[in-house]
Design a protein around this motif. Structure first.
Motif, PDB file in Angstrom:
ATOM      1  N   TYR A  87      -4.736   0.089  -3.144  1.00  0.00           N
ATOM      2  CA  TYR A  87      -5.480   1.208  -2.564  1.00  0.00           C
ATOM      3  C   TYR A  87      -6.248   0.748  -1.320  1.00  0.00           C
ATOM      4  CZ  TYR A  87      -4.772   4.636  -6.348  1.00  0.00           C
ATOM      5  OH  TYR A  87      -4.228   5.547  -7.232  1.00  0.00           O
ATOM      6  N   SER A 130      -4.023   0.543   1.558  1.00  0.00           N
ATOM      7  CA  SER A 130      -3.570   1.853   2.039  1.00  0.00           C
ATOM      8  C   SER A 130      -4.689   2.608   2.744  1.00  0.00           C
ATOM      9  CB  SER A 130      -3.050   2.693   0.865  1.00  0.00           C
ATOM     10  OG  SER A 130      -4.124   3.151   0.055  1.00  0.00           O
ATOM     11  N   GLY A 131      -5.918   2.051   2.678  1.00  0.00           N
ATOM     12  CA  GLY A 131      -7.057   2.700   3.314  1.00  0.00           C
ATOM     13  C   GLY A 131      -7.818   3.647   2.409  1.00  0.00           C
ATOM     14  N   ASP A 132      -7.447   3.729   1.141  1.00  0.00           N
ATOM     15  CA  ASP A 132      -8.130   4.617   0.196  1.00  0.00           C
ATOM     16  C   ASP A 132      -9.268   3.830  -0.463  1.00  0.00           C
ATOM     17  OD1 ASP A 132      -8.935   6.434  -1.721  1.00  0.00           O
ATOM     18  OD2 ASP A 132      -6.892   7.087  -2.199  1.00  0.00           O
ATOM     19  N   ASN A 133     -10.382   3.708   0.257  1.00  0.00           N
ATOM     20  CA  ASN A 133     -11.476   2.862  -0.204  1.00  0.00           C
ATOM     21  C   ASN A 133     -12.122   3.367  -1.486  1.00  0.00           C
ATOM     22  OD1 ASN A 133     -11.171   1.093   1.954  1.00  0.00           O
ATOM     23  ND2 ASN A 133     -12.591   2.236   3.252  1.00  0.00           N
ATOM     24  N   ASP A 134     -12.266   4.667  -1.618  1.00  0.00           N
ATOM     25  CA  ASP A 134     -12.932   5.211  -2.805  1.00  0.00           C
ATOM     26  C   ASP A 134     -12.166   4.864  -4.079  1.00  0.00           C
ATOM     27  OD1 ASP A 134     -14.972   6.285  -1.291  1.00  0.00           O
ATOM     28  OD2 ASP A 134     -14.016   8.245  -1.090  1.00  0.00           O
ATOM     29  N   ARG A 135     -10.854   5.027  -4.041  1.00  0.00           N
ATOM     30  CA  ARG A 135     -10.066   4.688  -5.232  1.00  0.00           C
ATOM     31  C   ARG A 135     -10.033   3.182  -5.462  1.00  0.00           C
ATOM     32  NH1 ARG A 135      -4.824   8.848  -5.164  1.00  0.00           N
ATOM     33  NH2 ARG A 135      -6.032  10.749  -5.564  1.00  0.00           N
ATOM     34  N   ALA A 136     -10.045   2.416  -4.374  1.00  0.00           N
ATOM     35  CA  ALA A 136     -10.093   0.966  -4.519  1.00  0.00           C
ATOM     36  C   ALA A 136     -11.372   0.555  -5.236  1.00  0.00           C
ATOM     37  CB  ALA A 136      -9.997   0.289  -3.153  1.00  0.00           C
ATOM     38  N   SER A 146       3.189   4.447  -1.229  1.00  0.00           N
ATOM     39  CA  SER A 146       3.083   5.373  -2.355  1.00  0.00           C
ATOM     40  C   SER A 146       4.006   4.946  -3.493  1.00  0.00           C
ATOM     41  CB  SER A 146       3.419   6.792  -1.899  1.00  0.00           C
ATOM     42  OG  SER A 146       4.728   6.852  -1.338  1.00  0.00           O
ATOM     43  N   LYS A 185     -13.231   2.322  -7.186  1.00  0.00           N
ATOM     44  CA  LYS A 185     -13.181   2.791  -8.574  1.00  0.00           C
ATOM     45  C   LYS A 185     -12.374   1.842  -9.445  1.00  0.00           C
ATOM     46  CE  LYS A 185     -11.997   6.827 -11.417  1.00  0.00           C
ATOM     47  NZ  LYS A 185     -11.463   8.205 -11.403  1.00  0.00           N
ATOM     48  N   GLY A 205       0.801  -1.212   0.000  1.00  0.00           N
ATOM     49  CA  GLY A 205       0.000   0.000   0.000  1.00  0.00           C
ATOM     50  C   GLY A 205       0.835   1.264   0.000  1.00  0.00           C
TER      51      GLY A 205
END
Length: 287
Positions: free
Chosen positions: A78, A81-87, A51, A89, A49
């Motif tokens: 994603y 890394s905790g970025d659920n929205d991008r995951a 960058s 998508k 996760g």
């Protein structure tokens, strides 16, 4: 396919080689009485996760934007890394590019569950199973949602189906063990927890679950061994410390039990079994 989610991936190329990579799920949280919610969670792998790794995966996506696999694996990163929205998508894009990509449906379902969007998550698990009725990961994921919703018969059917498919995922046995435990079938629960431990001896949850069932059968010594092992593997879980408090309380050592309950309450001030344990044993704190 299901084993690949444990693979340690060091580069975008290694990620992309594995279509079946799914979001790894940690074990389920246990309450002292095994009645609390128990949620899957994304197992955080900082390397996957990071960058730097996300940059590599984005480069891979840009190099081949019509390949659904690249979106799927970047979605996993994603998610970790905790970025659920991008995951979400990325998994959705993977599905648009390949409507039969059942792993992407299951991956999206797990992230939706992390977001407490359980209706949508079940729909994705259903779609994954329509495409591949032998996908054990989807049965386990859907079964967990059913279990938390107290739809225990449906949950048991899903875990049983995964087991009948010869799953190598210990969560199927662990979660079936929790259902047996809720039903008072502690010997069957112990068998399932033991099977889960044999599949992954480093997962703390089955030790804690087995400790509770041992305690219910008045096998305090084995319960103590198991809960101590769970805490050794993960000492930051309030439910483990509360379960240790129950074992110590059963041994008659209320002073130590109080300390375990108090530590559990410190880790999670809202954890009711810890608060109840503190209240029961508070008078022994100075013993």
């Amino acid at each position: 396919m299901t084993k690949t989610h444990r693979t340690s991936v060091r580069s975008a190329a290694a990620f992309i080689r594995t279509r079946g990579l799914v979001l790894a799920a940690a074990g389920l949280a246990l309450s002292a009485c095994q009645t609390g919610p128990a949620l899957q969670s994304i197992a955080l792998d900082q390397a996957q996760g990071s960058s730097e790794n996300l940059s590599s995966l984005t480069a891979a996506v840009n190099a081949n934007p019509s390949n659904p696999e690249t979106y799927n694996v970047r979605g996993i990163a994603y998610g970790r890394s905790g970025d659920n929205d991008r995951a979400i998508k990325d998994f959705s894009t993977a599905i648009q590019l390949d409507p039969n990509f059942y792993q992407a449906y299951a991956n999206r379902a797990l992230v939706l569950r992390q977001m407490n969007k359980n209706v949508e998550a079940v729909a994705d698990y259903n779609r994954a199973l329509q495409i591949n009725p032998k996908y054990d990961t989807a049965y386990i994921g859907r079964g967990n949602i059913y279990r938390v919703a107290n739809r225990n018969r449906e949950a048991l059917a899903d875990f049983q189906r995964a087991i009948d498919l010869n799953t190598t995922d210990p969560r199927a046995y662990h979660n079936r063990g929790l259902l047996y435990q809720l039903d008072g079938q502690h010997r069957q629960a112990i068998e399932d927890f033991s099977t889960a431990i044999s599949m992954d001896a480093n997962a703390p949850e089955p030790y804690s679950g087995r400790a509770v069932s041992y305690l219910a059968l008045n096998n305090v010594d084995d319960a103590a061994d198991d809960i101590n092992r769970a805490i050794l593997l993960d000492g930051k879980r309030a439910e483990f410390w509360a379960n240790q408090g129950l074992v110590l309380e059963a041994r008659g050592d209320k002073a130590k039990a109080y300390r375990s309950f108090a530590h559990a309450a410190q880790l999670d001030p809202n954890y009711q079994p810890a608060k109840d344990g503190v209240a029961r044993t508070r008078g022994s704190a100075g013993s």
